[in-house]
Design a protein around this motif. Structure first.
Motif, PDB file in Angstrom:
ATOM      1  N   PHE A 233     -10.696   3.003  14.299  1.00  0.00           N
ATOM      2  CA  PHE A 233     -10.320   2.466  13.393  1.00  0.00           C
ATOM      3  C   PHE A 233      -9.505   2.880  12.033  1.00  0.00           C
ATOM      4  O   PHE A 233      -8.448   2.018  11.116  1.00  0.00           O
ATOM      5  CB  PHE A 233     -11.664   1.606  12.592  1.00  0.00           C
ATOM      6  N   PHE A 234      -9.606   4.105  11.998  1.00  0.00           N
ATOM      7  CA  PHE A 234      -8.473   4.889  11.140  1.00  0.00           C
ATOM      8  C   PHE A 234      -6.793   4.290  11.038  1.00  0.00           C
ATOM      9  O   PHE A 234      -5.904   3.789  10.217  1.00  0.00           O
ATOM     10  CB  PHE A 234      -8.254   6.346  10.761  1.00  0.00           C
ATOM     11  N   TRP A 235      -6.597   4.246  12.191  1.00  0.00           N
ATOM     12  CA  TRP A 235      -5.034   4.660  12.776  1.00  0.00           C
ATOM     13  C   TRP A 235      -5.165   3.337  13.007  1.00  0.00           C
ATOM     14  O   TRP A 235      -4.143   2.518  12.618  1.00  0.00           O
ATOM     15  CB  TRP A 235      -5.168   5.341  14.375  1.00  0.00           C
ATOM     16  N   ASP A 236      -5.733   1.998  13.151  1.00  0.00           N
ATOM     17  CA  ASP A 236      -5.734   0.229  12.865  1.00  0.00           C
ATOM     18  C   ASP A 236      -5.069   0.503  12.188  1.00  0.00           C
ATOM     19  O   ASP A 236      -4.071  -0.584  11.498  1.00  0.00           O
ATOM     20  CB  ASP A 236      -6.652  -0.027  14.326  1.00  0.00           C
ATOM     21  N   PHE A 237      -5.537   0.556  10.823  1.00  0.00           N
ATOM     22  CA  PHE A 237      -5.989   0.255   9.736  1.00  0.00           C
ATOM     23  C   PHE A 237      -4.178   0.545   9.053  1.00  0.00           C
ATOM     24  O   PHE A 237      -3.731   0.561   8.287  1.00  0.00           O
ATOM     25  CB  PHE A 237      -6.992   0.504   8.344  1.00  0.00           C
ATOM     26  N   SER A 238      -4.749   2.459   9.358  1.00  0.00           N
ATOM     27  CA  SER A 238      -3.123   2.874   9.180  1.00  0.00           C
ATOM     28  C   SER A 238      -1.856   2.560   9.783  1.00  0.00           C
ATOM     29  O   SER A 238      -1.108   2.301   8.608  1.00  0.00           O
ATOM     30  CB  SER A 238      -3.421   4.656   8.250  1.00  0.00           C
ATOM     31  N   GLN A 239      -1.590   1.865  10.534  1.00  0.00           N
ATOM     32  CA  GLN A 239      -0.675   2.029  11.660  1.00  0.00           C
ATOM     33  C   GLN A 239      -0.296   0.621  11.504  1.00  0.00           C
ATOM     34  O   GLN A 239       0.831  -0.467  11.738  1.00  0.00           O
ATOM     35  CB  GLN A 239      -0.574   2.763  12.528  1.00  0.00           C
ATOM     36  N   ARG A 240      -1.194  -0.263  11.352  1.00  0.00           N
ATOM     37  CA  ARG A 240      -0.920  -1.928  11.630  1.00  0.00           C
ATOM     38  C   ARG A 240      -1.011  -2.859  10.142  1.00  0.00           C
ATOM     39  O   ARG A 240      -0.409  -3.093   9.759  1.00  0.00           O
ATOM     40  CB  ARG A 240      -1.460  -2.293  12.931  1.00  0.00           C
ATOM     41  N   ALA A 241      -2.589  -2.757  10.132  1.00  0.00           N
ATOM     42  CA  ALA A 241      -3.048  -3.399   8.678  1.00  0.00           C
ATOM     43  C   ALA A 241      -2.854  -3.201   7.460  1.00  0.00           C
ATOM     44  O   ALA A 241      -2.161  -4.037   6.828  1.00  0.00           O
ATOM     45  CB  ALA A 241      -4.486  -3.230   8.876  1.00  0.00           C
ATOM     46  N   VAL A 242      -2.445  -1.670   6.995  1.00  0.00           N
ATOM     47  CA  VAL A 242      -2.059  -1.823   5.649  1.00  0.00           C
ATOM     48  C   VAL A 242      -0.344  -2.132   5.847  1.00  0.00           C
ATOM     49  O   VAL A 242      -0.825  -2.644   5.007  1.00  0.00           O
ATOM     50  CB  VAL A 242      -2.732  -0.161   4.981  1.00  0.00           C
ATOM     51  N   PRO A 243       0.251  -1.767   6.667  1.00  0.00           N
ATOM     52  CA  PRO A 243       1.798  -1.790   6.311  1.00  0.00           C
ATOM     53  C   PRO A 243       1.902  -3.370   6.340  1.00  0.00           C
ATOM     54  O   PRO A 243       3.218  -3.469   5.405  1.00  0.00           O
ATOM     55  CB  PRO A 243       2.092  -0.995   7.978  1.00  0.00           C
ATOM     56  N   VAL A 244       1.602  -4.215   7.289  1.00  0.00           N
ATOM     57  CA  VAL A 244       1.929  -5.824   6.640  1.00  0.00           C
ATOM     58  C   VAL A 244       1.592  -5.838   6.354  1.00  0.00           C
ATOM     59  O   VAL A 244       1.445  -7.095   5.835  1.00  0.00           O
ATOM     60  CB  VAL A 244       1.261  -5.774   8.511  1.00  0.00           C
ATOM     61  N   LEU A 245       0.235  -5.732   5.652  1.00  0.00           N
ATOM     62  CA  LEU A 245      -0.516  -6.589   4.183  1.00  0.00           C
ATOM     63  C   LEU A 245       0.749  -6.066   3.392  1.00  0.00           C
ATOM     64  O   LEU A 245       0.965  -6.152   2.650  1.00  0.00           O
ATOM     65  CB  LEU A 245      -2.071  -5.953   4.197  1.00  0.00           C
TER      66      LEU A 245
END
Length: 273
Positions: A233-245
């Protein structure tokens, strides 16, 4: 709650839009999708109860030579509704975690989220929760992976896991309620919310989600499973969710967002990342 009339054009590149699981700025109503999500999340704890109380699926586990924990003595709290579940104290806590997560997410979809929830997305998210929660539950039942390795109760893994779970779930819920109240005030239209818990991390709700998922995994499958779950989940948020948001917020809020980034340097978890 915003209506379709309040929808705005998403300023991001098409690639970023496709990587995001939420249609930012779109407030089209999707009652069928949200009802599907609500129903799937409401019934999912029953799946976890069936595994914990009745060993659903464990016959297949036994066929391949793996062993599972004995059920243990049922809890005796003096509360008929709880004692009637027939779960040991440890299993009762795990079941409570499944219920708590379902309640939180249904509060979110029913009262806090204004973005659309198509039926297909509702089914996908519902299935994802069922799979991840079931992995935790089966990891607890397996003697080779269970966090319940000691006779004393509560055990260290349960204490640590429950603490992370409670802090993470409360952080996620409180932050989203705070943002909802801010956004519901017409005077704040077009403004980014930077107060409350959000002043500690720009995506504090994602950080809270990561914490409670990690805590749930510790309580079920111990530290190895929690490391895998937390890292995912850290990887998913830091590499996908946070950048696109972040791209969306930069283009929508401009200099106000840049100031927020300077004032609040952490993305997910205060003082860590």
């Amino acid at each position: 709650m915003p209506s379709a009339q309040d929808s705005i054009q998403d300023p991001r590149a098409e690639g970023s839009k496709k990587r995001d699981l939420i249609a930012r700025g779109d407030y089209t109503e999707t009652p069928a999708g949200k009802a599907t999500f609500f129903a799937l999340r409401a019934i999912e704890p029953y799946l976890q109860y069936s595994i914990l109380a009745h060993g659903l699926g464990t016959s297949l586990i036994h066929r391949i030579g793996l062993r599972t924990l004995p059920p243990g003595l049922p809890a005796n709290t003096g509360i008929g509704l709880i004692d009637g579940l027939g779960l040991s104290p440890y299993r009762l806590v795990l079941f409570g975690m499944a219920v708590g997560a379902a309640v939180k997410q249904n509060v979110w979809v029913a009262a806090l989220s204004g973005e659309p929830m198509p039926v297909s997305a509702a089914i996908t998210v519902g299935a994802f929760n069922a799979v991840v929660n079931s992995v935790n539950t089966y990891a607890f039942l397996l003697t080779t992976t269970s966090a319940s390795t000691e006779s004393d109760f509560p055990q260290p893994a349960l204490i640590i896991g429950s603490t992370l779970y409670a802090v993470g779930l409360a952080t996620e819920l409180i932050s989203e309620v705070q943002r909802k109240r801010f956004k519901s005030d017409p005077k704040n239209k077009g403004k980014a919310y930077t107060g409350g818990l959000w002043q500690f991390a720009r995506h504090i709700n994602y950080g809270g989600y990561t914490l409670w998922r990690t805590g749930y995994a510790i309580a079920g499958g111990g530290y190895t499973l929690s490391a895998v779950v937390g890292a995912f989940f850290f990887w998913d948020f830091s590499q996908r969710a946070v950048p696109v948001l972040n791209e969306y917020c930069e283009k929508r809020y401009g200099s106000a967002w840049e100031k927020f980034k300077m004032d609040t340097p952490y993305n997910l978890i205060p003082y860590l990342y």
